[in-house]
Design a protein around this motif. Sequence first.
Motif, PDB file in Angstrom:
ATOM      1  N   GLU A 126     103.984  23.757  -8.848  1.00  0.00           N
ATOM      2  CA  GLU A 126     104.357  24.723  -7.810  1.00  0.00           C
ATOM      3  C   GLU A 126     104.375  24.052  -6.430  1.00  0.00           C
ATOM      4  N   ASP A 127     105.214  24.580  -5.555  1.00  0.00           N
ATOM      5  CA  ASP A 127     105.335  24.090  -4.172  1.00  0.00           C
ATOM      6  C   ASP A 127     105.736  22.626  -4.104  1.00  0.00           C
ATOM      7  N   PHE A 128     106.660  22.238  -4.983  1.00  0.00           N
ATOM      8  CA  PHE A 128     107.194  20.870  -4.973  1.00  0.00           C
ATOM      9  C   PHE A 128     108.705  20.932  -5.027  1.00  0.00           C
ATOM     10  N   PRO A 129     109.394  21.036  -3.887  1.00  0.00           N
ATOM     11  CA  PRO A 129     108.897  21.109  -2.507  1.00  0.00           C
ATOM     12  C   PRO A 129     108.318  22.494  -2.196  1.00  0.00           C
ATOM     13  N   PRO A 130     107.668  22.629  -1.042  1.00  0.00           N
ATOM     14  CA  PRO A 130     107.049  23.911  -0.700  1.00  0.00           C
ATOM     15  C   PRO A 130     108.023  25.081  -0.899  1.00  0.00           C
ATOM     16  N   GLY A 131     107.539  26.080  -1.623  1.00  0.00           N
ATOM     17  CA  GLY A 131     108.345  27.264  -1.890  1.00  0.00           C
ATOM     18  C   GLY A 131     109.202  27.153  -3.141  1.00  0.00           C
ATOM     19  N   ARG A 132     109.231  25.971  -3.756  1.00  0.00           N
ATOM     20  CA  ARG A 132     110.045  25.748  -4.968  1.00  0.00           C
ATOM     21  C   ARG A 132     109.129  25.264  -6.085  1.00  0.00           C
ATOM     22  N   THR A 133     109.678  25.144  -7.291  1.00  0.00           N
ATOM     23  CA  THR A 133     108.889  24.724  -8.439  1.00  0.00           C
ATOM     24  C   THR A 133     109.619  23.629  -9.208  1.00  0.00           C
TER      25      THR A 133
END
Length: 141
Positions: A126-133
């Motif tokens: 999770e959050d890789f990138p922030p807000g994405r998976t």
Amino acid sequence: MTIQVERLAKADEAFEESKQQCLDWLDDHAQQFGVVWDIDPFVLRAHRDGQVIGILHGYINLSWLHVALLAIDPVARRGGVGKALMDQAENIAREQDCVGIWLDTYDFQGPDYYPHLGFTEYGRLEDFPPGRTRIFFQKRL
């Protein structure tokens, strides 16, 4: 004794040498357990009318095939190009007696695509990138 740590930039002369030293140390350690790194990279390209419309970069290591990159020309998407490339990668994996195939993708790229090819999800970051998976898939052969 104080430990000092330095950061090398890619442009530094010692960058590649240090990377190789790290790989050598890891390789030496792995061999103690009967593990031998043998990375065999390959590239598959799909063509139509003389134009490249899809590319898959992968490698085989430790009896698994890793799909590192898969990209399809936007005008050729949804036309079977990705499936043709993945099918050929699977053929290579089977020819090399691989245990399976693994890859990762993102929630915005195609996580619904790989299950249709027989892949199962085995992890998420999770959050890789922030807000994405970032999502990890495997297909055992």
